[in-house]
Design a protein around this motif. Structure first.
Motif, PDB file in Angstrom:
ATOM      1  N   ALA A  89       0.765  -1.123   0.048  1.00  0.00           N
ATOM      2  CA  ALA A  89      -0.030  -0.002  -0.117  1.00  0.00           C
ATOM      3  C   ALA A  89       0.907   1.320   0.047  1.00  0.00           C
ATOM      4  CB  ALA A  89      -0.882   0.022   1.191  1.00  0.00           C
ATOM      5  N   ARG A  90       0.483   2.444  -0.648  1.00  0.00           N
ATOM      6  CA  ARG A  90       1.197   3.520  -0.696  1.00  0.00           C
ATOM      7  C   ARG A  90       0.263   4.666  -0.479  1.00  0.00           C
ATOM      8  NH1 ARG A  90       6.016   2.604  -2.934  1.00  0.00           N
ATOM      9  NH2 ARG A  90       6.460   0.838  -4.102  1.00  0.00           N
ATOM     10  N   LEU A  91       0.801   5.685   0.139  1.00  0.00           N
ATOM     11  CA  LEU A  91       0.385   6.986   0.433  1.00  0.00           C
ATOM     12  C   LEU A  91       1.145   7.975   0.258  1.00  0.00           C
ATOM     13  CD1 LEU A  91      -2.496   8.256   1.872  1.00  0.00           C
ATOM     14  CD2 LEU A  91      -1.053   7.950   3.956  1.00  0.00           C
ATOM     15  N   GLU A  92       0.602   9.201  -0.302  1.00  0.00           N
ATOM     16  CA  GLU A  92       1.335  10.459  -0.515  1.00  0.00           C
ATOM     17  C   GLU A  92       0.614  11.669   0.163  1.00  0.00           C
ATOM     18  OE1 GLU A  92       1.952  11.454  -4.636  1.00  0.00           O
ATOM     19  OE2 GLU A  92       3.540   9.730  -4.904  1.00  0.00           O
ATOM     20  N   LEU A  93       1.382  12.350   0.832  1.00  0.00           N
ATOM     21  CA  LEU A  93       0.566  13.541   1.999  1.00  0.00           C
ATOM     22  C   LEU A  93       1.449  14.802   1.381  1.00  0.00           C
ATOM     23  CD1 LEU A  93       0.121  12.058   5.112  1.00  0.00           C
ATOM     24  CD2 LEU A  93      -1.486  12.371   3.226  1.00  0.00           C
ATOM     25  N   ASP A  94       0.784  15.885   1.120  1.00  0.00           N
ATOM     26  CA  ASP A  94       1.403  16.957   0.906  1.00  0.00           C
ATOM     27  C   ASP A  94       1.242  17.758   2.006  1.00  0.00           C
ATOM     28  OD1 ASP A  94       2.214  19.499  -0.007  1.00  0.00           O
ATOM     29  OD2 ASP A  94       0.856  20.069  -1.355  1.00  0.00           O
ATOM     30  N   THR A  95       2.254  17.840   2.934  1.00  0.00           N
ATOM     31  CA  THR A  95       2.394  18.314   4.300  1.00  0.00           C
ATOM     32  C   THR A  95       2.206  19.967   3.977  1.00  0.00           C
ATOM     33  OG1 THR A  95       4.632  18.165   4.619  1.00  0.00           O
ATOM     34  CG2 THR A  95       3.293  16.362   5.455  1.00  0.00           C
ATOM     35  N   HIS A  96       2.665  20.646   3.102  1.00  0.00           N
ATOM     36  CA  HIS A  96       2.347  21.867   2.786  1.00  0.00           C
ATOM     37  C   HIS A  96       0.997  22.418   2.893  1.00  0.00           C
ATOM     38  CE1 HIS A  96       6.666  22.364   0.836  1.00  0.00           C
ATOM     39  NE2 HIS A  96       6.519  22.627   2.286  1.00  0.00           N
ATOM     40  N   ALA A  97      -0.061  21.476   2.705  1.00  0.00           N
ATOM     41  CA  ALA A  97      -1.361  21.824   2.741  1.00  0.00           C
ATOM     42  C   ALA A  97      -1.783  22.223   3.980  1.00  0.00           C
ATOM     43  CB  ALA A  97      -2.197  20.880   1.959  1.00  0.00           C
ATOM     44  N   ALA A  98      -2.179  23.553   4.166  1.00  0.00           N
ATOM     45  CA  ALA A  98      -2.408  23.980   5.711  1.00  0.00           C
ATOM     46  C   ALA A  98      -3.861  23.280   6.255  1.00  0.00           C
ATOM     47  CB  ALA A  98      -2.691  25.463   5.552  1.00  0.00           C
ATOM     48  N   GLU A  99      -4.665  22.945   5.286  1.00  0.00           N
ATOM     49  CA  GLU A  99      -5.821  22.065   5.592  1.00  0.00           C
ATOM     50  C   GLU A  99      -5.567  20.857   6.063  1.00  0.00           C
ATOM     51  OE1 GLU A  99     -10.351  21.042   3.972  1.00  0.00           O
ATOM     52  OE2 GLU A  99      -8.967  21.916   2.748  1.00  0.00           O
ATOM     53  N   LEU A 100      -4.623  20.203   5.686  1.00  0.00           N
ATOM     54  CA  LEU A 100      -4.325  18.826   5.954  1.00  0.00           C
ATOM     55  C   LEU A 100      -3.616  18.923   7.436  1.00  0.00           C
ATOM     56  CD1 LEU A 100      -3.711  15.687   5.518  1.00  0.00           C
ATOM     57  CD2 LEU A 100      -1.510  16.463   4.546  1.00  0.00           C
ATOM     58  N   ARG A 101      -2.612  19.729   7.503  1.00  0.00           N
ATOM     59  CA  ARG A 101      -2.258  19.786   9.094  1.00  0.00           C
ATOM     60  C   ARG A 101      -3.021  20.370  10.123  1.00  0.00           C
ATOM     61  NH1 ARG A 101       1.566  22.957   5.898  1.00  0.00           N
ATOM     62  NH2 ARG A 101       1.089  24.964   7.359  1.00  0.00           N
ATOM     63  N   LEU A 102      -4.192  21.077   9.751  1.00  0.00           N
ATOM     64  CA  LEU A 102      -5.053  21.452  10.678  1.00  0.00           C
ATOM     65  C   LEU A 102      -5.920  20.365  11.230  1.00  0.00           C
ATOM     66  CD1 LEU A 102      -6.317  24.862   9.239  1.00  0.00           C
ATOM     67  CD2 LEU A 102      -5.180  24.429  11.525  1.00  0.00           C
ATOM     68  N   VAL A 103      -6.406  19.485  10.202  1.00  0.00           N
ATOM     69  CA  VAL A 103      -7.197  18.242  10.348  1.00  0.00           C
ATOM     70  C   VAL A 103      -6.205  17.301  11.190  1.00  0.00           C
ATOM     71  CG1 VAL A 103      -8.279  16.242   9.513  1.00  0.00           C
ATOM     72  CG2 VAL A 103      -8.764  18.484   8.401  1.00  0.00           C
ATOM     73  N   TYR A 104      -5.090  17.047  10.808  1.00  0.00           N
ATOM     74  CA  TYR A 104      -4.135  16.069  11.715  1.00  0.00           C
ATOM     75  C   TYR A 104      -4.176  16.750  13.030  1.00  0.00           C
ATOM     76  CZ  TYR A 104      -0.100  13.497  12.572  1.00  0.00           C
ATOM     77  OH  TYR A 104       0.813  12.534  13.120  1.00  0.00           O
ATOM     78  N   ALA A 105      -4.063  18.010  13.442  1.00  0.00           N
ATOM     79  CA  ALA A 105      -3.971  18.601  14.577  1.00  0.00           C
ATOM     80  C   ALA A 105      -5.203  18.431  15.431  1.00  0.00           C
ATOM     81  CB  ALA A 105      -3.074  19.928  14.708  1.00  0.00           C
ATOM     82  N   ALA A 106      -6.193  18.558  14.811  1.00  0.00           N
ATOM     83  CA  ALA A 106      -7.626  18.603  15.400  1.00  0.00           C
ATOM     84  C   ALA A 106      -7.762  17.144  15.808  1.00  0.00           C
ATOM     85  CB  ALA A 106      -8.662  19.018  14.530  1.00  0.00           C
ATOM     86  N   GLN A 107      -7.373  16.006  15.125  1.00  0.00           N
ATOM     87  CA  GLN A 107      -7.459  14.630  15.510  1.00  0.00           C
ATOM     88  C   GLN A 107      -6.723  14.240  16.782  1.00  0.00           C
ATOM     89  OE1 GLN A 107      -6.293  12.573  12.074  1.00  0.00           O
ATOM     90  NE2 GLN A 107      -8.301  12.595  11.093  1.00  0.00           N
ATOM     91  N   ALA A 108      -5.579  14.847  16.760  1.00  0.00           N
ATOM     92  CA  ALA A 108      -4.677  14.700  17.920  1.00  0.00           C
ATOM     93  C   ALA A 108      -5.163  15.374  19.387  1.00  0.00           C
ATOM     94  CB  ALA A 108      -3.454  15.424  17.696  1.00  0.00           C
ATOM     95  N   GLU A 109      -5.889  16.558  18.854  1.00  0.00           N
ATOM     96  CA  GLU A 109      -6.453  17.426  20.131  1.00  0.00           C
ATOM     97  C   GLU A 109      -7.790  16.474  20.600  1.00  0.00           C
ATOM     98  OE1 GLU A 109      -7.456  20.363  22.906  1.00  0.00           O
ATOM     99  OE2 GLU A 109      -5.499  19.851  21.699  1.00  0.00           O
TER     100      GLU A 109
END
Length: 315
Positions: free
Chosen positions: A252-272
């Motif tokens: 399985a392969r996955l690519e993430l564009d960590t420059h995307a602000a929305e992605l980082r916000l969602v990731y941080a919200a999940q951690a919160e």
């Protein structure tokens, strides 16, 4: 089990000598009560006096305000004067450390891997409990097996637990098959072996909390004193803006564009939300919550937690 040994670099792998040396750091943080200083953590010494957490002490003449349920009717009948039983808290209470050594802990971006932090914390708590004359035991669990050490007041029991920890830690590797139910199964086993009035400290990945695990912890809290110590790494809470990241696992392969602000916000919200879930559980069960991070020294974090709890109790 096939092991995949790596060099014993500090913070990546645990070894027995390091865990034994943790006994020298016990004096740096007051984990357990002494006659002159009481620990602010619920259950670390003065229990809620439930189950078999108390021992019979003596009988004396009944006094106004005594609990009528403690009247000793045999002595009362013999002396023709009301007498009541006195109890003292069990001096050698069982301390049970449930500590995870699974694949999801085999990671770290700061001072240490989460698996190493868990092992160090278990060792520190174990040495503190032994120095307090408590019985020490525990359960080391991974993705597909667990090893249980029955609580005993002996150095050999603690060393047996530390040996199991080291063996599980050194067997960790990134290709292991994860098991999402491992935490729940370990908690279920703890319920089977723990006696009422025991103190159980839970060292697990912050991501381990599930509905099934919450149910098991709620059942454990009815008869034991719990302390929750979820473990995390800074990368569990925040994605760095590192551009395009590629991940691959078993085809399985996955690519993430960590420059995307929305992605980082969602990731941080999940951690919160994960952190808030632990807080809600701790409040519901009325037990201490001491989150630990790979980014800071273990003793410093525990000292800070104790200071906060002591301050809250003074309010």
């Amino acid at each position: 089990m096939t092991t995949h040994p790596l060099p014993l670099q500090p913070g990546i792998r645990s070894d027995l000598a390091e865990l034994i040396d943790m006994r020298h750091r016990v004096r740096e943080v007051q984990l357990f009560s002494t006659p002159s200083r009481r620990s602010p953590l619920i259950g670390l010494h003065h229990s809620k006096l439930r189950g078999r957490g108390v021992d019979f002490d003596q009988v004396r003449v009944y006094q106004a305000g005594d609990d009528v349920r403690t009247i000793d009717w045999r002595v009362t009948a013999r002396t023709q004067e009301p007498h009541t039983k006195l109890f003292h808290e069990e001096r050698e209470r069982p301390v049970f450390i449930l500590v995870e050594q699974s694949r999801r802990l085999f990671f770290g971006s700061a001072l240490q891997f989460k698996s190493v932090l868990a092992a160090r914390a278990a060792a520190l708590i174990g040495w503190a409990a032994l120095g307090h004359n408590d019985r020490i035991g525990g359960l080391v669990f991974g993705d597909h097996e667990h090893h249980e050490i029955r609580p005993r007041r002996s150095k050999q029991s603690l060393l047996q637990l530390l040996n199991r920890l080291v063996r599980a830690n050194q067997a960790l590797h990134s290709e292991a098959q994860p098991n999402r139910d491992a935490f729940g199964l370990a908690l279920r086993r703890a319920r089977e072996v723990l006696r009422p009035g025991s103190l159980m400290l839970v060292l697990c990945d912050e991501r381990a909390l599930s509905e099934a695990a919450e149910q098991q912890l709620s059942l454990l809290a009815r008869h034991t004193d719990l302390v929750l110590l979820p473990l995390s790494d800074p990368l569990d809470h925040e994605l760095p803006a590192a551009g395009l990241l590629r991940f691959a696992e078993r085809g399985a392969r996955l690519e993430l564009d960590t420059h995307a602000a929305e992605l980082r916000l969602v990731y941080a919200a999940q951690a919160e939300e994960r952190g808030q879930r632990w807080q809600r559980l701790a409040q519901k069960l009325c037990v201490p919550l001491l989150p630990l991070s790979t980014a800071s020294d273990l003793v410093d974090q525990l000292r800070d937690h104790l200071y906060v709890q002591r301050s809250e109790k003074r309010k």
